[in-house]
Design a protein around this motif. Structure first.
Motif, PDB file in Angstrom:
ATOM      1  N   LEU A   1       0.834  -1.204   0.000  1.00 51.92           N
ATOM      2  CA  LEU A   1       0.000   0.000   0.000  1.00 51.92           C
ATOM      3  C   LEU A   1       0.864   1.248   0.000  1.00 51.92           C
ATOM      4  O   LEU A   1       0.562   2.231  -0.694  1.00 51.92           O
ATOM      5  CB  LEU A   1      -0.946  -0.016   1.204  1.00 51.92           C
ATOM      6  N   GLU A   2       1.966   1.219   0.753  1.00 55.94           N
ATOM      7  CA  GLU A   2       2.910   2.355   0.751  1.00 55.94           C
ATOM      8  C   GLU A   2       3.442   2.597  -0.659  1.00 55.94           C
ATOM      9  O   GLU A   2       3.497   3.724  -1.131  1.00 55.94           O
ATOM     10  CB  GLU A   2       4.109   2.082   1.672  1.00 55.94           C
ATOM     11  N   GLU A   3       3.819   1.529  -1.319  1.00 50.87           N
ATOM     12  CA  GLU A   3       4.369   1.638  -2.674  1.00 50.87           C
ATOM     13  C   GLU A   3       3.375   2.288  -3.628  1.00 50.87           C
ATOM     14  O   GLU A   3       3.751   3.026  -4.526  1.00 50.87           O
ATOM     15  CB  GLU A   3       4.756   0.255  -3.218  1.00 50.87           C
ATOM     16  N   ARG A   4       2.106   1.963  -3.424  1.00 52.66           N
ATOM     17  CA  ARG A   4       1.070   2.518  -4.303  1.00 52.66           C
ATOM     18  C   ARG A   4       0.534   3.855  -3.804  1.00 52.66           C
ATOM     19  O   ARG A   4      -0.349   4.435  -4.424  1.00 52.66           O
ATOM     20  CB  ARG A   4      -0.098   1.524  -4.419  1.00 52.66           C
ATOM     21  N   GLY A   5       1.059   4.313  -2.677  1.00 51.04           N
ATOM     22  CA  GLY A   5       0.620   5.592  -2.122  1.00 51.04           C
ATOM     23  C   GLY A   5      -0.807   5.560  -1.610  1.00 51.04           C
ATOM     24  O   GLY A   5      -1.476   6.588  -1.559  1.00 51.04           O
ATOM     25  N   GLU A   6      -1.280   4.361  -1.259  1.00 49.43           N
ATOM     26  CA  GLU A   6      -2.661   4.240  -0.777  1.00 49.43           C
ATOM     27  C   GLU A   6      -2.709   4.314   0.741  1.00 49.43           C
ATOM     28  O   GLU A   6      -1.948   3.635   1.419  1.00 49.43           O
ATOM     29  CB  GLU A   6      -3.264   2.907  -1.237  1.00 49.43           C
ATOM     30  N   PRO A   7      -3.623   5.136   1.273  1.00 49.02           N
ATOM     31  CA  PRO A   7      -3.724   5.268   2.731  1.00 49.02           C
ATOM     32  C   PRO A   7      -4.155   3.962   3.398  1.00 49.02           C
ATOM     33  O   PRO A   7      -4.906   3.181   2.801  1.00 49.02           O
ATOM     34  CB  PRO A   7      -4.799   6.340   2.935  1.00 49.02           C
ATOM     35  N   HIS A   8      -3.665   3.742   4.598  1.00 47.63           N
ATOM     36  CA  HIS A   8      -4.019   2.534   5.346  1.00 47.63           C
ATOM     37  C   HIS A   8      -3.865   2.837   6.830  1.00 47.63           C
ATOM     38  O   HIS A   8      -3.037   3.645   7.220  1.00 47.63           O
ATOM     39  CB  HIS A   8      -3.142   1.357   4.929  1.00 47.63           C
ATOM     40  N   PRO A   9      -4.689   2.173   7.663  1.00 49.06           N
ATOM     41  CA  PRO A   9      -4.643   2.478   9.098  1.00 49.06           C
ATOM     42  C   PRO A   9      -3.370   1.948   9.754  1.00 49.06           C
ATOM     43  O   PRO A   9      -2.769   0.979   9.274  1.00 49.06           O
ATOM     44  CB  PRO A   9      -5.870   1.745   9.650  1.00 49.06           C
ATOM     45  N   ASP A  10      -2.976   2.591  10.854  1.00 46.04           N
ATOM     46  CA  ASP A  10      -1.775   2.172  11.591  1.00 46.04           C
ATOM     47  C   ASP A  10      -1.873   0.734  12.077  1.00 46.04           C
ATOM     48  O   ASP A  10      -0.867   0.062  12.228  1.00 46.04           O
ATOM     49  CB  ASP A  10      -1.559   3.081  12.815  1.00 46.04           C
ATOM     50  N   ASN A  11      -3.110   0.281  12.335  1.00 42.71           N
ATOM     51  CA  ASN A  11      -3.252  -1.064  12.913  1.00 42.71           C
ATOM     52  C   ASN A  11      -3.472  -2.150  11.861  1.00 42.71           C
ATOM     53  O   ASN A  11      -3.927  -3.242  12.176  1.00 42.71           O
ATOM     54  CB  ASN A  11      -4.362  -1.072  13.974  1.00 42.71           C
ATOM     55  N   LEU A  12      -3.134  -1.857  10.635  1.00 43.44           N
ATOM     56  CA  LEU A  12      -3.151  -2.890   9.591  1.00 43.44           C
ATOM     57  C   LEU A  12      -1.869  -3.717   9.717  1.00 43.44           C
ATOM     58  O   LEU A  12      -0.762  -3.178   9.648  1.00 43.44           O
ATOM     59  CB  LEU A  12      -3.214  -2.245   8.202  1.00 43.44           C
ATOM     60  N   LEU A  13      -2.020  -5.018   9.917  1.00 45.67           N
ATOM     61  CA  LEU A  13      -0.864  -5.897  10.075  1.00 45.67           C
ATOM     62  C   LEU A  13      -0.300  -6.294   8.710  1.00 45.67           C
ATOM     63  O   LEU A  13      -0.992  -6.204   7.696  1.00 45.67           O
ATOM     64  CB  LEU A  13      -1.270  -7.152  10.861  1.00 45.67           C
ATOM     65  N   PRO A  14       0.951  -6.743   8.689  1.00 48.22           N
ATOM     66  CA  PRO A  14       1.582  -7.126   7.420  1.00 48.22           C
ATOM     67  C   PRO A  14       0.822  -8.184   6.620  1.00 48.22           C
ATOM     68  O   PRO A  14       0.966  -8.255   5.406  1.00 48.22           O
ATOM     69  CB  PRO A  14       2.947  -7.662   7.857  1.00 48.22           C
ATOM     70  N   ASN A  15      -0.004  -8.985   7.278  1.00 51.05           N
ATOM     71  CA  ASN A  15      -0.743 -10.013   6.535  1.00 51.05           C
ATOM     72  C   ASN A  15      -2.105  -9.515   6.049  1.00 51.05           C
ATOM     73  O   ASN A  15      -2.905 -10.293   5.531  1.00 51.05           O
ATOM     74  CB  ASN A  15      -0.921 -11.274   7.389  1.00 51.05           C
ATOM     75  N   GLY A  16      -2.377  -8.223   6.266  1.00 54.44           N
ATOM     76  CA  GLY A  16      -3.624  -7.658   5.760  1.00 54.44           C
ATOM     77  C   GLY A  16      -4.751  -7.618   6.780  1.00 54.44           C
ATOM     78  O   GLY A  16      -5.806  -7.069   6.508  1.00 54.44           O
ATOM     79  N   GLU A  17      -4.517  -8.232   7.961  1.00 55.62           N
ATOM     80  CA  GLU A  17      -5.527  -8.174   9.020  1.00 55.62           C
ATOM     81  C   GLU A  17      -5.463  -6.824   9.731  1.00 55.62           C
ATOM     82  O   GLU A  17      -4.383  -6.281   9.901  1.00 55.62           O
ATOM     83  CB  GLU A  17      -5.187  -9.194  10.111  1.00 55.62           C
ATOM     84  N   VAL A  18      -6.615  -6.353  10.195  1.00 54.17           N
ATOM     85  CA  VAL A  18      -6.631  -5.174  11.043  1.00 54.17           C
ATOM     86  C   VAL A  18      -6.822  -5.641  12.480  1.00 54.17           C
ATOM     87  O   VAL A  18      -7.725  -6.419  12.775  1.00 54.17           O
ATOM     88  CB  VAL A  18      -7.756  -4.196  10.644  1.00 54.17           C
ATOM     89  N   ARG A  19      -5.937  -5.209  13.371  1.00 53.47           N
ATOM     90  CA  ARG A  19      -6.066  -5.577  14.783  1.00 53.47           C
ATOM     91  C   ARG A  19      -6.616  -4.378  15.540  1.00 53.47           C
ATOM     92  O   ARG A  19      -5.911  -3.399  15.790  1.00 53.47           O
ATOM     93  CB  ARG A  19      -4.716  -5.996  15.354  1.00 53.47           C
TER      94      ARG A  19
END
Ligand code: SF4
Length: 66
Positions: A44-62
Motif C-alpha cells: 500500500l505504501e508503494e502505491r501511495g494508498e492510505p491505510h490504518p496504523d493497525n493494519l498488520l503485514p498479513n492484511g488483518e486489522v487488529r
C-alpha cells in the motif's frame, strides 16, 4: 541468508507497536527485518494508498492496536 530491513521500518507504526511491547516479535522478524515485499503495508505504501496504523503485514486489522 542475508536479511535486509524494510525501507519503511524507521517510520512504520509496526516498529513502534513492537517496541512498545504491543505486537509479537514474529511480525517484525517475518516481515520488517526480512524486507518482505509481500507485506500488505509495504504494498500500500508503494502505491501511495492510505491505510490504518493497525493494519498488520498479513492484511488483518487488529482493532485493539493503538
Ligand atoms: S510492516 Fe511492512 S511496511 Fe512496515 S516496516 Fe514492516 S515490512 Fe515494512
Amino acid at each position: 541468508m542475508t536479511r535486509r530491513i524494510c525501507k519503511w521500518y524507521p517510520v512504520c507504526p509496526i516498529k513502534r507497536f513492537y517496541e512498545e511491547g504491543k505486537l509479537e516479535k514474529i511480525w517484525v522478524e517475518k516481515y520488517c527485518w526480512n524486507n518482505n515485499e509481500k507485506c500488505a503495508r509495504y504494498q500500500l505504501e508503494e502505491r501511495g494508498e492510505p491505510h490504518p496504523d493497525n493494519l498488520l503485514p498479513n492484511g488483518e486489522v487488529r482493532k485493539e492496536l493503538k
